[in-house]
Design a protein around this motif. Structure first.
Motif, PDB file in Angstrom:
ATOM      1  N   GLU A  69       0.835  -1.199   0.000  1.00 20.30           N
ATOM      2  CA  GLU A  69       0.000   0.000   0.000  1.00 20.30           C
ATOM      3  C   GLU A  69       0.873   1.254   0.000  1.00 20.30           C
ATOM      4  O   GLU A  69       0.669   2.169  -0.798  1.00 20.30           O
ATOM      5  N   THR A  70       1.868   1.281   0.903  1.00 18.46           N
ATOM      6  CA  THR A  70       2.758   2.439   0.954  1.00 18.46           C
ATOM      7  C   THR A  70       3.536   2.584  -0.335  1.00 18.46           C
ATOM      8  O   THR A  70       3.726   3.688  -0.847  1.00 18.46           O
ATOM      9  N   ASN A  71       3.986   1.468  -0.886  1.00 22.53           N
ATOM     10  CA  ASN A  71       4.755   1.543  -2.121  1.00 22.53           C
ATOM     11  C   ASN A  71       3.910   2.081  -3.275  1.00 22.53           C
ATOM     12  O   ASN A  71       4.418   2.783  -4.130  1.00 22.53           O
ATOM     13  N   LEU A  72       2.640   1.762  -3.270  1.00 20.79           N
ATOM     14  CA  LEU A  72       1.768   2.319  -4.309  1.00 20.79           C
ATOM     15  C   LEU A  72       1.573   3.810  -4.104  1.00 20.79           C
ATOM     16  O   LEU A  72       1.303   4.546  -5.047  1.00 20.79           O
ATOM     17  N   ALA A  73       1.702   4.244  -2.846  1.00 19.60           N
ATOM     18  CA  ALA A  73       1.373   5.633  -2.520  1.00 19.60           C
ATOM     19  C   ALA A  73       2.603   6.540  -2.513  1.00 19.60           C
ATOM     20  O   ALA A  73       2.510   7.688  -2.092  1.00 19.60           O
ATOM     21  N   LEU A  74       3.765   6.046  -2.964  1.00 21.49           N
ATOM     22  CA  LEU A  74       4.992   6.842  -2.839  1.00 21.49           C
ATOM     23  C   LEU A  74       4.852   8.234  -3.446  1.00 21.49           C
ATOM     24  O   LEU A  74       5.315   9.217  -2.896  1.00 21.49           O
ATOM     25  N   ARG A  75       4.184   8.302  -4.599  1.00 18.68           N
ATOM     26  CA  ARG A  75       4.014   9.609  -5.226  1.00 18.68           C
ATOM     27  C   ARG A  75       3.184  10.543  -4.348  1.00 18.68           C
ATOM     28  O   ARG A  75       3.539  11.695  -4.155  1.00 18.68           O
ATOM     29  N   SER A  76       2.088  10.008  -3.817  1.00 20.11           N
ATOM     30  CA  SER A  76       1.224  10.829  -2.961  1.00 20.11           C
ATOM     31  C   SER A  76       1.989  11.296  -1.725  1.00 20.11           C
ATOM     32  O   SER A  76       1.849  12.435  -1.288  1.00 20.11           O
ATOM     33  N   ILE A  77       2.797  10.390  -1.166  1.00 23.59           N
ATOM     34  CA  ILE A  77       3.550  10.756   0.032  1.00 23.59           C
ATOM     35  C   ILE A  77       4.530  11.866  -0.305  1.00 23.59           C
ATOM     36  O   ILE A  77       4.664  12.846   0.431  1.00 23.59           O
ATOM     37  N   ALA A  78       5.188  11.743  -1.465  1.00 21.20           N
ATOM     38  CA  ALA A  78       6.137  12.773  -1.865  1.00 21.20           C
ATOM     39  C   ALA A  78       5.422  14.094  -2.129  1.00 21.20           C
ATOM     40  O   ALA A  78       5.974  15.160  -1.906  1.00 21.20           O
ATOM     41  N   GLU A  79       4.171  14.006  -2.570  1.00 25.10           N
ATOM     42  CA  GLU A  79       3.408  15.232  -2.846  1.00 25.10           C
ATOM     43  C   GLU A  79       2.663  15.725  -1.621  1.00 25.10           C
ATOM     44  O   GLU A  79       1.755  16.541  -1.726  1.00 25.10           O
ATOM     45  N   ARG A  80       3.032  15.183  -0.452  1.00 24.70           N
ATOM     46  CA  ARG A  80       2.445  15.610   0.817  1.00 24.70           C
ATOM     47  C   ARG A  80       0.943  15.382   0.870  1.00 24.70           C
ATOM     48  O   ARG A  80       0.197  16.208   1.390  1.00 24.70           O
ATOM     49  N   LYS A  81       0.496  14.296   0.279  1.00 24.67           N
ATOM     50  CA  LYS A  81      -0.924  13.972   0.447  1.00 24.67           C
ATOM     51  C   LYS A  81      -1.062  13.061   1.646  1.00 24.67           C
ATOM     52  O   LYS A  81      -0.417  12.005   1.701  1.00 24.67           O
ATOM     53  N   GLY A  82      -1.847  13.465   2.618  1.00 22.24           N
ATOM     54  CA  GLY A  82      -2.060  12.644   3.798  1.00 22.24           C
ATOM     55  C   GLY A  82      -2.841  11.383   3.448  1.00 22.24           C
ATOM     56  O   GLY A  82      -3.348  11.235   2.330  1.00 22.24           O
ATOM     57  N   ALA A  83      -2.933  10.492   4.425  1.00 23.59           N
ATOM     58  CA  ALA A  83      -3.585   9.210   4.184  1.00 23.59           C
ATOM     59  C   ALA A  83      -5.017   9.388   3.676  1.00 23.59           C
ATOM     60  O   ALA A  83      -5.512   8.598   2.875  1.00 23.59           O
ATOM     61  N   SER A  84      -5.668  10.453   4.114  1.00 28.95           N
ATOM     62  CA  SER A  84      -7.078  10.623   3.764  1.00 28.95           C
ATOM     63  C   SER A  84      -7.259  10.986   2.286  1.00 28.95           C
ATOM     64  O   SER A  84      -8.325  10.778   1.724  1.00 28.95           O
ATOM     65  N   ARG A  85      -6.178  11.508   1.672  1.00 21.30           N
ATOM     66  CA  ARG A  85      -6.320  11.922   0.277  1.00 21.30           C
ATOM     67  C   ARG A  85      -5.737  10.892  -0.682  1.00 21.30           C
ATOM     68  O   ARG A  85      -5.511  11.171  -1.842  1.00 21.30           O
TER      69      ARG A  85
ATOM     70  N   GLY B 195       8.868 -10.839 -10.632  1.00 21.35           N
ATOM     71  CA  GLY B 195       7.826 -10.425 -11.562  1.00 21.35           C
ATOM     72  C   GLY B 195       6.761  -9.585 -10.880  1.00 21.35           C
ATOM     73  O   GLY B 195       6.263  -8.612 -11.442  1.00 21.35           O
ATOM     74  N   ASN B 196       6.444  -9.951  -9.652  1.00 17.32           N
ATOM     75  CA  ASN B 196       5.407  -9.205  -8.934  1.00 17.32           C
ATOM     76  C   ASN B 196       5.896  -7.843  -8.474  1.00 17.32           C
ATOM     77  O   ASN B 196       5.122  -6.890  -8.406  1.00 17.32           O
ATOM     78  N   VAL B 197       7.187  -7.741  -8.162  1.00 14.36           N
ATOM     79  CA  VAL B 197       7.752  -6.426  -7.841  1.00 14.36           C
ATOM     80  C   VAL B 197       7.576  -5.512  -9.049  1.00 14.36           C
ATOM     81  O   VAL B 197       7.142  -4.364  -8.919  1.00 14.36           O
ATOM     82  N   GLN B 198       7.893  -6.037 -10.228  1.00 19.81           N
ATOM     83  CA  GLN B 198       7.781  -5.209 -11.425  1.00 19.81           C
ATOM     84  C   GLN B 198       6.318  -4.832 -11.674  1.00 19.81           C
ATOM     85  O   GLN B 198       6.020  -3.706 -12.061  1.00 19.81           O
ATOM     86  N   LYS B 199       5.393  -5.773 -11.444  1.00 16.01           N
ATOM     87  CA  LYS B 199       3.970  -5.444 -11.629  1.00 16.01           C
ATOM     88  C   LYS B 199       3.551  -4.347 -10.668  1.00 16.01           C
ATOM     89  O   LYS B 199       2.771  -3.457 -11.014  1.00 16.01           O
ATOM     90  N   LEU B 200       4.095  -4.404  -9.439  1.00 13.92           N
ATOM     91  CA  LEU B 200       3.763  -3.385  -8.440  1.00 13.92           C
ATOM     92  C   LEU B 200       4.237  -2.012  -8.917  1.00 13.92           C
ATOM     93  O   LEU B 200       3.503  -1.021  -8.844  1.00 13.92           O
ATOM     94  N   VAL B 201       5.478  -1.958  -9.406  1.00 10.31           N
ATOM     95  CA  VAL B 201       6.022  -0.686  -9.885  1.00 10.31           C
ATOM     96  C   VAL B 201       5.176  -0.175 -11.047  1.00 10.31           C
ATOM     97  O   VAL B 201       4.824   1.007 -11.120  1.00 10.31           O
ATOM     98  N   ILE B 202       4.808  -1.083 -11.950  1.00  8.57           N
ATOM     99  CA  ILE B 202       4.028  -0.657 -13.110  1.00  8.57           C
ATOM    100  C   ILE B 202       2.625  -0.222 -12.694  1.00  8.57           C
ATOM    101  O   ILE B 202       2.069   0.727 -13.246  1.00  8.57           O
ATOM    102  N   ALA B 203       2.084  -0.899 -11.672  1.00  4.46           N
ATOM    103  CA  ALA B 203       0.776  -0.475 -11.171  1.00  4.46           C
ATOM    104  C   ALA B 203       0.845   0.962 -10.675  1.00  4.46           C
ATOM    105  O   ALA B 203      -0.064   1.756 -10.886  1.00  4.46           O
ATOM    106  N   ARG B 204       1.953   1.305 -10.013  1.00  8.82           N
ATOM    107  CA  ARG B 204       2.089   2.665  -9.489  1.00  8.82           C
ATOM    108  C   ARG B 204       2.321   3.656 -10.629  1.00  8.82           C
ATOM    109  O   ARG B 204       1.754   4.745 -10.649  1.00  8.82           O
ATOM    110  N   GLU B 205       3.159   3.267 -11.579  1.00 14.29           N
ATOM    111  CA  GLU B 205       3.587   4.236 -12.593  1.00 14.29           C
ATOM    112  C   GLU B 205       2.582   4.402 -13.721  1.00 14.29           C
ATOM    113  O   GLU B 205       2.587   5.422 -14.400  1.00 14.29           O
TER     114      GLU B 205
END
Lengths: 509, 344
Positions: free
Chosen positions: A364-380, A411-421
């Motif tokens: 979950e956190t790994n998917l949210a890395l962009r939001s975290i970097a953009e200072r979006k709190g958990a609620s957003r 393979g699943n790590v790569q899918k996770l990265v692609i899911a985020r990107e």
């Protein structure tokens, strides 16, 4: 290909071998034989249980059920040392060698019991060196291991194993780290070893390995033997079907998607203007490229010719020494860029386990890395159910949002990265060796997503060394060599592998 | 990687119990070796540390600077930085705080005390930020820089109290003038427990909260675990290094002025009894977790307080408390590791 000599008792027999990790049956009732002098390719996708099966034999994971017979006698090894003593040698994907020591020292380490006064001149080391000079006459035993190429290091490891008088040699994904030429040499060596009567098991997910040197094929899927047969009798398509459990798409055994159509009126979206990251051959040097909306631009090149630097420069991670990168008309990367302006584009880095995820944090956190970097709190951010849905959509297994990302398979790590990107629409997508080390299914998945991103309007910059894939999927191909763009072609049926390959290696065109 | 389903790690309670037993065995051997009755000395230890109201207060007073210094190591520790600089930051805090006191000796407590504490925090933060910046921007090893800056900090205090800040009334004794009453730390009514300790406890709780939830905690975790990925997304490691080192330094700075005010009542050499290093060890012992740090600091405070009392009443050298502390650290660090090793 030579036929396996008929033997009354096989060298190794797996009889109903089962190995469980928790509730997961990594190996489930696996039975097959390997005869002396025979090369068996153990095929299967990532996570099919191939490596685990071999580790049950090698004493790393004792089996929970079933048994292994060596020459018809039950054998259960508690430790790798016992397996080695019984003539079983394993060459691992990540070698058990120390880069800082010399080749000789590395070989000596395999016999810790050698009396010190014999030093590195003991019989065992001499034997291993003899094997090594047979395998690769060019390797200097006093060279530091780290100075050898990966292929040469693998040969050192192989020499170590052969010197144990191994009667069964297990190779775990031996060609995944090799250049094509090194792989060819290894195929020849494997045949030579087998000709001496040694049984060889080659764990692989590459069909090329099978065609080049296997006598027999055993295909595993989800822990079970899905089928076996002589390598000559099984077709590529049959093997792929066994591995993937479904008919591969179309007639392309790799299951590649269709190339997306280019938009009618191409508009430049991602611009690289005289981009340089330094003046080494591993830097990007004076690279000027244009990628249009909906276009896939493939960058072909032999690894280490400035691809990493170019990608990191474009992604804004590495400062440019000159030039600039523009996305939709505004600068996203140049010298000393404000760090807050990073990552306007989707970026799938090479070696995603190191560069794409934080292994200790949750999916979950790994998917949210962009939001975290953009200072979006958990609620957003995405809710837990949205996260679970995204994971399912990108087939990340297991789809547990709270699981640590580092526990996923490659393979699943790569899918996770692609899911985020690519989970949200992107203006541009930058992919660096995105299918390296992935099996057929995962590779097809990555390409599906890349093509989908382009179809949705992203400008895709795709760095790869898979020439066939580039020719099949890219709209244009540019060749990078020593950090410079050497050539650029639109992909037409007339553009051949040879032409691009020659430009990659600097040979005559 | 070896995953063996038969090898089960020891339960935490068993590890704790074994560690405690080993520590008591080692400590008993030590007391026997110096010719004391282990049982009696250890009973005395517990009594002197927590036997009555006075000793409990003494324990908590000793715990305050250790707690603050442990926080100073643990805060940057959360980013993966190894700072041993609490000692120097403590001294810089004392210098800045003292400068504030000396600059406006007549000011009322309402102004002087907060200003002094602020100044002390700034001094410590300044001393922490320098190695943080060096680490972040220039990749200079922060452990070395903080270690070296400790010496500078301690010697700066000496230079000041032997030089410009020496109170002529002291007749050559190196110390500043006595601090005015206005700067006295408020105490809990009816006790000697001053603001420093309460501040430390509050800070520990605040840190526990701040570093466990919220977006800032997530960013620190990301950068600590994979700097490259964090930076890929625009998180700045240098900025985090400076900020966390400065925050840690500020906390240590409070310890410095707190000691100067509450214990000596002036700035003089010998300000710290190795609190910086003790705090560092406490922080590492607790894996940079703030609530355990609070508890262990009090435990160590008790040990030191009892050591003083032992010397006075039981004729056991006070340094035996420090030796005991060393034995405790070694046992706690070694025993759990050895237990896991046997299991593997």
């Amino acid at each position: 290909m030579t036929g396996a000599p008929a033997e009354a008792v096989p060298m190794v027999s797996f009889r109903g071998v089962t190995k469980r990790f928790g509730t997961l049956a990594a190996c489930d009732d696996v039975s097959f034989d390997v005869a002396g002098g025979e090369v068996v390719a153990l095929l299967g996708e990532n996570g099919a249980g191939k490596s685990t099966l071999m580790k049950t034999l090698y004493g790393i994971h004792p089996p929970d059920g079933g048994e292994v017979l060596i020459h018809g006698r039950p054998a259960a090894f508690a430790r790798p040392a016992d397996a080695m003593a019984a003539g079983i040698g394993m060459v691992f994907q990540t070698f058990s060698l120390l880069p800082a020591l010399s080749v000789r020292d590395n070989l000596a380490m395999a016999w810790p019991g050698t009396p010190w006064y014999l030093g590195k001149r003991g019989r065992n080391v001499r034997g291993a060196l003899a094997h090594l000079s047979q395998l690769a006459p060019g390797i200097n035993p006093d060279a530091r291991l780290g100075t050898l190429s990966t292929g040469e290091q693998q040969l050192v490891e192989l020499a170590k194993v052969l010197n144990l008088d191994a009667r069964l040699v297990i190779l775990d994904e031996p060609t995944s780290v090799l250049t094509p030429a090194e792989a060819e040499r290894l195929y020849g060596l494997i045949r030579a070893i087998a000709a001496d009567g040694v049984a060889v098991v080659m764990i692989t997910h590459k069909l090329a390995d099978v065609e080049a040197c296997a006598d027999r094929v055993v295909v595993m899927r989800r822990g079970r033997v899905e089928g076996e047969g002589s390598a000559a009798a099984l077709s590529r398509a049959e093997i792929v079907t066994l591995m993937m459990g479904r008919t591969a798409r179309g007639d392309d055994p790799r299951g590649l998607p269709e190339k997306p159509p280019l938009p009618a009126r191409p508009r430049p979206q991602l611009l690289l203007r005289r981009v340089s990251t330094g003046d080494q051959t591993s830097d990007a040097r004076d690279v000027t490229l244009t990628v249009h909306r909906g276009e896939i631009l493939g960058i072909a090149g032999v690894t280490g010719n400035g691809q990493t630097a170019l990608a990191e420069g474009v992604a804004g991670i590495r400062d440019l020494t000159d030039g600039e990168v523009l996305l939709d008309g505004s600068v996203i990367s140049r010298r000393r860029l404000d760090p807050r302006r990073k990552l306007h584009i989707g970026y799938v880095p090479e070696n995603p386990r190191e560069n794409g995820i934080v292994a200790g944090l949750s999916l979950e956190t790994n998917l949210a890395l962009r939001s975290i970097a953009e200072r979006k709190g958990a609620s957003r951010r995405m809710t837990s159910s949205e996260v679970a849905q995204r994971l399912a959509e990108y087939d990340v297994r297991p789809p547990e949002p709270a699981r640590a990302a580092g526990t996923l398979s490659g393979g699943n790590v790569q899918k996770l990265v692609i899911a985020r990107e690519t989970g949200e629409p992107r203006e541009a997508l930058l992919m660096v060796f995105p299918t390296m080390g992935l099996d057929i299914t995962a590779t097809a998945f990555v390409y599906d997503r890349m093509v989908a991103a382009a179809a949705a309007g992203a400008a895709v910059l795709w760095i790869s060394e898979e020439l066939d894939d580039l020719l099949a999927l890219a709209h244009r191909i540019a060749v990078i060599r020593e950090g410079r763009i050497m050539a650029e072609w639109p992909v037409t049926p007339g553009l051949t592998r040879t032409e691009v390959g020659a430009s990659m290696t600097g040979g005559p065109t | 990687m070896r995953i063996d389903s038969t090898a089960r790690p020891w339960p935490f309670s068993a590890v704790l119990l074994t560690t405690a037993l080993v520590f008591f065995a080692v400590a008993a051997a030590f007391f026997a070796a110096i010719g004391q009755s282990p049982l009696k000395v250890m009973t005395d230890l517990v009594l002197f540390a927590a036997g009555d109201g006075f000793s409990r207060e003494e324990t908590l007073l000793k715990a305050a600077p250790i707690l603050l210094c442990a926080l100073a190591a643990a805060i940057p520790g959360r980013l993966g930085l190894i700072s041993v600089g609490a000692e120097g930051q403590l001294h810089l805090g004392a210098i800045f705080g003292t400068a504030m006191v000396l600059s406006m000796p007549g000011a009322p407590a309402m102004i002087l005390l907060p200003a002094t504490l602020m100044a002390a925090a700034c001094g410590g933060a300044f001393w922490g930020a320098i190695p943080g910046w060096l680490r972040g921007r220039l990749a200079v090893n922060e452990t070395i820089t903080t270690l070296v800056m400790n010496y500078i900090g301690v010697l700066m205090v000496n230079a000041l109290v032997f030089g410009p800040w020496r109170d002529p009334v002291n007749l050559g004794w190196p110390a500043t003038a006595r601090f005015p009453d206005a700067v006295d730390l408020p105490v809990l009514p009816g006790t000697r427990l001053h603001l420093g300790l309460m501040l430390g406890a509050l800070l520990a709780l605040a840190c526990a909260l701040a570093f466990s939830r919220g977006i800032r905690a997530e960013r620190v975790r990301i950068l600590a675990m994979n700097r490259k990925v964090g930076e890929t997304f625009g998180l700045s490691f240098p900025r985090h290094a400076v900020v966390l080192m400065a925050l840690g330094g500020a906390v240590a700075g409070l310890a410095g002025i707190g000691e100067a005010i509450a214990i000596q009542g002036r700035l003089q050499p010998g300000l710290s009894l190795g609190y910086g290093l003790t705090g560092f060890l406490v922080a590492w012992l607790c894996g940079h977790r703030f609530l355990p740090i609070l508890l262990v600091s009090i435990l160590i405070g008790g040990l030191l307080a009892a050591g003083d009392a032992l010397q006075l009443y039981a004729k056991v050298p006070a340094s035996s408390a420090v030796i005991l502390q060393g034995l405790l650290f070694v046992t706690v660090l070694a025993v759990p590791g050895l237990l896991q090793r046997r299991t593997a």
